[in-house]
Design a protein around this motif. Structure first.
Motif, mmCIF file in Angstrom:
data_model
loop_
_atom_site.group_PDB
_atom_site.id
_atom_site.type_symbol
_atom_site.label_atom_id
_atom_site.label_comp_id
_atom_site.label_asym_id
_atom_site.label_seq_id
_atom_site.Cartn_x
_atom_site.Cartn_y
_atom_site.Cartn_z
ATOM 1 N N ALA A 208 0.828 -1.207 0.000
ATOM 2 C CA ALA A 208 0.000 0.000 0.000
ATOM 3 C C ALA A 208 0.861 1.255 0.000
ATOM 4 N N GLN A 253 -4.568 -9.693 -4.138
ATOM 5 C CA GLN A 253 -3.670 -8.730 -3.506
ATOM 6 C C GLN A 253 -4.172 -7.300 -3.698
ATOM 7 N N THR A 257 -5.388 -4.946 -0.420
ATOM 8 C CA THR A 257 -4.541 -3.801 -0.054
ATOM 9 C C THR A 257 -5.388 -2.543 0.083
#
Length: 704
Positions: A208, A253, A257
Motif C-alpha cells: 500500500a 492482492q 490492499t
C-alpha cells in the motif's frame, strides 16, 4: 502489342524514380542511423560515471531529531539514504515500473508505442495530455534537463536516454531513478519519501505504501499525502489496478490492499521548536565538515518537555508581555527552549538573544561570593537602612527586619543586606563570581550591581544555576548529542566534561540551602511543586522584568517575562507569573524522575571552624513578624522566655534555624559551626530569631 510496349515505356521512369527514392531513403536512413549512433556514443562518453550520478547535487539534506528520535524539522532537499537495488523492496520496483513504464525491460530507452500513443492523444485533444517518456527518459530529464515542453528538449532527452541505456544496466537505471526522482514534500528518492510520509525507511515499505509513493511521480504536488491525503489514496488505488493489469500482483492482492489504512507520519511542529533549532543548527559548522551527504542531527530537545514549556509560557505570561524559558539537564543538555509566545509572529529568541536586568536573581552571585569569603547561612546580619556613597538602597515596601540570619535575608530578598555584603566583600568579587559561572555580558562594578543592574541573557543565568545544581561543577549547555549520516556513520558525538570545578562543595551546599529556603518560606513559594526545589526570584524596577530560576530532580529551569520595549508590566514580579510558569513546567518535566533531596550539609574547611565553647548564647531580642505566607510585615514585641533562655510555653514558634529545618523536612536541627573571625567580616552579634505572628496579616509586595 504496341500498346503494351507503350505502357512499359511509361512505367519505367516511375519505377526508376521510386527505386531512387527508396535508395535515397535507405542511404539517408543509414546515414541518420550512423549519425544517431555516433551522437549516442558521443553523449555516452560524456556522461558522468555511475558513482558520480549517485551524489546529491542539489544541496544537503538535514533531518533534525529530538532526544527520543522524533523528527523536529527537515531542512534542505531531502534525499534520505541511498538504497542499492538489492535493498529496494520488490513491491516498490513493481509498482513504479507498472505505472510509469510497463515495457521498461524491453525497450532501449525510448518506447515507440508510448510515443505513438502520446502523439495520438495530442492530435485528438489538441494539447499534450499524456507523456510517452520512459523511466530512462524521466531520469535523463531529472538529472540533465529542465521540464520545458519543446521538441528540442524532447530530442535531447531521447538522445541522453539512449546513451544511458548503452552505458548503464537496467538495474542501475532503476536504482538511480528510485533514489533521485522527486516525490513531493521536499523528498527526493523513495527513502526520503518513505521517511517523510510514513516515518520509516523505504526498506520497510509494504504494498500500500509503495503504491502511494509510485502514484506521486505523475504530479507530486497534487497527490502528496501532506497536501491532499484523499487524492494520494485515490491515486494509489489506480496504481494497484495498473499493477494487477500488468501482472505484478494478483486480483486478491489488489483487493486486500487498503491505502486508506496506511498510517501517515504526523506533521512536525514548526512553532516554538524553531527557537531551539534556529539556535542549535548553526553550531554544525563547528562540529562537522560534511556538507554534501544527507545527515541526521540528534538533539537534546525533549518534545514532551517542549510542549509543556510552551504551554507554561503562553498560559501565564501577562497580557502584552513576552516570555522565555530554558531547561537544562544535569549534564548541560537543553531539554526545552521557548524564545517567545509565538515563533510565527516573532522569531526573536528571547532566551538566547535578549539581554535584560535580572533583578534579585543576581543575588546568587552576591551570596556565593559571601559564602566563599567566610559567611555561613546561619550568620547574623542586620537589615537596616544603609548608605554607600551616594547610593541608598531600600527594601521593597520600605520595611526593615533588623538582625536576621543570612538565610532569612536571602529568602526574603533583602536589598539592604545584599548591598552590605557587596560593600564588604567587594563588587569586583561578585563580578568575578558571575563571570566564573558563565555570564558573558558586560558586568558593571558600581555598588548597585548587587541588585542585578547588569544586563544578562536567560541562557547564561540558567547555566549558572545549573552549575550550582551540579554542586559547583561547570555546566556547558549543549543542543546536539550526535550527528550521523543516513547510513549510520557517526560524524560527531558529544562528551560531557565534568572536570572544571567553579566553587568548593560547601559553597554550593550553602547557596543551595539559601535557595531552598527562598522557595519554601520566602519570595519563591509559587514555585513549589511537591518535591524539593531550590531557586531565586528576580524583579526589576517598575516591574519591567520578572525572573524565576531554580532546579529540582536534576533539571534546572529559568523563566523570564517582560515587554520587548522594556515598559513596565502591571503586577509582574518574579514570585508570581514566572514562578508559576516554572512550577507548571516542572511538574510535567520531572514527573517521572526520582525525588532528590538537596545536599545542604555544610562541611566547612578548618579555617572556618570555631570550638563549640565559643558559640554565643543569650536571650533573643525583638524579632519581625511574618504573615501566613512567611512574608515579613512589621517589627513586633519580644516574647517571654523561661529561666533557661528557652521560649515560654504557648508562644508562637520562633523563625529560627530549628523552625526552618522543620519546614524543609529535616529530621534534626542543623548544628553548623560559626566561622572564625575574618577581615572585613560583620561584627558577631547574639542571635536574634524572629517570630511568627499568630494572627494573619495582609500580604505585602514581594521583597525583591
Amino acid at each position: 502489342m504496341a500498346r503494351g510496349k507503350k505502357r512499359s515505356k511509361q512505367s519505367g521512369p516511375v519505377r526508376k524514380w521510386f527505386f531512387r527514392l527508396v535508395k535515397t531513403a535507405l542511404v539517408v536512413g543509414l546515414l541518420g542511423f550512423v549519425a544517431l549512433v555516433v551522437a549516442v556514443m558521443v553523449v555516452r562518453s560524456s556522461l558522468p560515471g555511475y558513482e558520480d550520478l549517485k551524489s546529491s547535487p542539489n544541496g544537503q539534506m538535514i533531518r533534525v531529531l529530538d532526544t527520543n528520535g522524533r523528527e523536529l524539522i527537515s531542512m534542505g532537499p531531502s534525499y534520505g539514504q541511498w538504497l542499492d537495488y538489492s535493498d529496494i523492496p520488490q513491491v516498490m520496483i513493481d509498482a513504479m515500473v507498472a505505472v510509469e513504464d510497463r515495457r521498461f525491460e524491453s525497450h532501449l530507452g525510448i518506447d515507440p508505442i508510448g510515443i505513438i500513443r502520446s502523439v495520438k492523444v495530442r492530435l485528438d485533444r489538441g494539447h499534450w495530455a499524456q507523456g510517452g517518456s520512459t523511466i530512462t527518459q524521466q531520469l535523463a530529464r531529472n538529472i540533465f534537463l529542465s521540464n520545458t515542453r519543446t521538441f528540442a528538449r524532447k530530442g535531447r532527452e531521447m538522445l541522453i536516454a539512449l546513451a544511458m541505456e548503452g552505458k548503464f544496466s537496467k538495474q542501475q537505471i532503476l536504482e538511480l531513478y528510485l533514489n533521485k526522482v522527486y516525490y513531493g514534500g521536499g523528498a527526493y528518492g523513495i527513502d526520503a519519501a518513505s521517511r517523510r510520509f510514513f516515518a520509516h525507511s523505504a526498506t520497510e515499505l509494504n504494498l500500500a505504501e509503495a503504491a502511494i509513493i509510485a502514484g506521486l511521480v505523475k504530479a507530486p504536488s497534487r497527490y502528496s499525502p501532506t497536501a491532499d491525503a484523499q487524492a494520494a489514496i485515490d491515486r494509489a488505488s489506480v496504481v494497484l489496478s495498473v499493477m494487477h493489469d500488468a501482472g505484478a500482483i494478483t486480483a486478491a492482492q489488489a483487493a486486500e490492499t487498503k491505502p486508506k489504512a496506511v498510517k501517515l507520519a504526523p506533521e512536525p511542529r514548526h512553532n516554538s521548536v524553531r527557537y531551539f533549532t534556529d539556535w542549535a543548527l548553526p553550531q554544525l559548522d563547528l562540529l562537522i565538515d560534511e556538507t554534501v551527504e544527507p545527515i541526521e542531527v540528534w538533539t537534546t530537545l525533549d518534545l514532551n518537555m517542549q510542549r509543556a514549556a510552551t504551554n507554561a509560557i503562553q498560559s501565564r505570561v501577562p497580557a502584552g508581555a513576552q516570555g522565555a524559558l530554558v531547561a537544562i539537564d544535569r549534564d548541560g543538555a537543553i531539554r526545552a527552549m521557548v524564545g517567545g509566545t509565538d515563533y510565527v509572529t516573532s522569531n526573536y529568541n528571547r532566551a538566547t538573544q535578549a539581554v535584560r536586568q535580572p533583578g534579585s536573581a543576581w543575588k546568587v552571585f552576591v551570596y556565593m561570593a559571601a559564602l566563599e569569603a567566610g559567611y555561613t547561612p546561619n550568620d547574623m546580619v542586620t537589615d537596616q537602612p544603609i548608605q554607600i556613597g551616594n547610593w541608598s538602597p531600600r527594601n521593597s515596601g520600605g520595611r526593615y527586619a533588623g538582625d536576621i540570619t543570612l538565610r532569612t535575608a536571602f529568602a526574603y530578598s533583602k536589598n539592604t543586606v545584599a548591598a552590605a555584603l557587596g560593600n564588604d566583600i567587594g563588587t569586583s568579587t561578585v563580578a568575578n563570581m558571575a563571570r566564573r559561572f558563565g555570564i558573558t555580558t558586560k558586568i558593571d562594578t558600581n555598588p548597585s550591581m548587587v541588585l542585578g543592574t547588569s544586563d544578562v541573557r536567560l541562557l547564561d543565568m540558567t547555566r549558572a544555576f545549573a552549575s550550582i545544581n551540579a554542586k559547583g561543577v561547570a555546566i556547558t549547555p549543549y543542543a546536539i548529542t550526535k550527528v550521523s549520516t543516513m547510513k549510520g556513520n557517526v560524524l560527531y558525538q558529544n562528551k560531557f566534561d565534568g572536570s572544571r570545578v567553579l566553587i568548593d562543595p560547601w559553597v554550593a551546599a550553602g547557596i543551595t540551602d539559601l535557595m531552598q529556603t527562598a522557595v519554601n518560606v520566602g519570595t519563591g513559594k509559587a514555585a513549589q511543586i511537591g518535591r524539593p526545589v531550590a531557586g531565586k526570584t528576580g524583579t526589576t524596577s517598575s516591574n519591567k522584568d520578572g525572573w524565576f530560576l531554580g532546579f529540582s530532580s536534576g533539571l534546572t529551569t529559568g523563566v523570564w517575562m517582560g515587554r520587548d520595549d522594556a515598559k513596565p508590566v502591571r503586577g509582574l514580579q518574579g514570585g508570581r507569573a514566572p514562578a508559576s510558569a516554572f512550577a507548571a513546567f516542572m511538574k510535567t518535566a520531572v514527573a517521572n524522575r526520582k525525588i532528590e533531596k538537596f545536599d545542604t550539609e555544610l562541611v566547612l574547611p578548618d579555617w572556618q571552624l570555631e570550638p563549640d565553647e565559643e558559640d554565643l548564647f543569650g536571650a533573643p531580642e525583638d524579632g519581625i513578624y511574618v504573615d501566613e505566607n512567611g512574608m515579613p510585615i512589621e517589627t513586633g514585641q519580644g516574647l517571654e522566655y523561661d529561666m533557661e533562655g528557652g521560649q515560654a510555653p504557648g508562644d508562637p514558634p520562633q523563625l529560627d534555624q530549628e523552625w526552618i529545618d522543620s519546614v524543609l523536612g529535616r529530621s534534626e536541627p542543623s548544628e553548623q559551626k560559626k566561622p572564625a573571625d575574618q577581615p572585613n567580616r560583620p561584627a558577631e552579634q547574639p542571635p536574634a530569631p524572629v517570630s511568627i505572628l499568630p494572627k494573619p496579616a495582609p500580604k505585602p509586595a514581594t521583597q525583591e
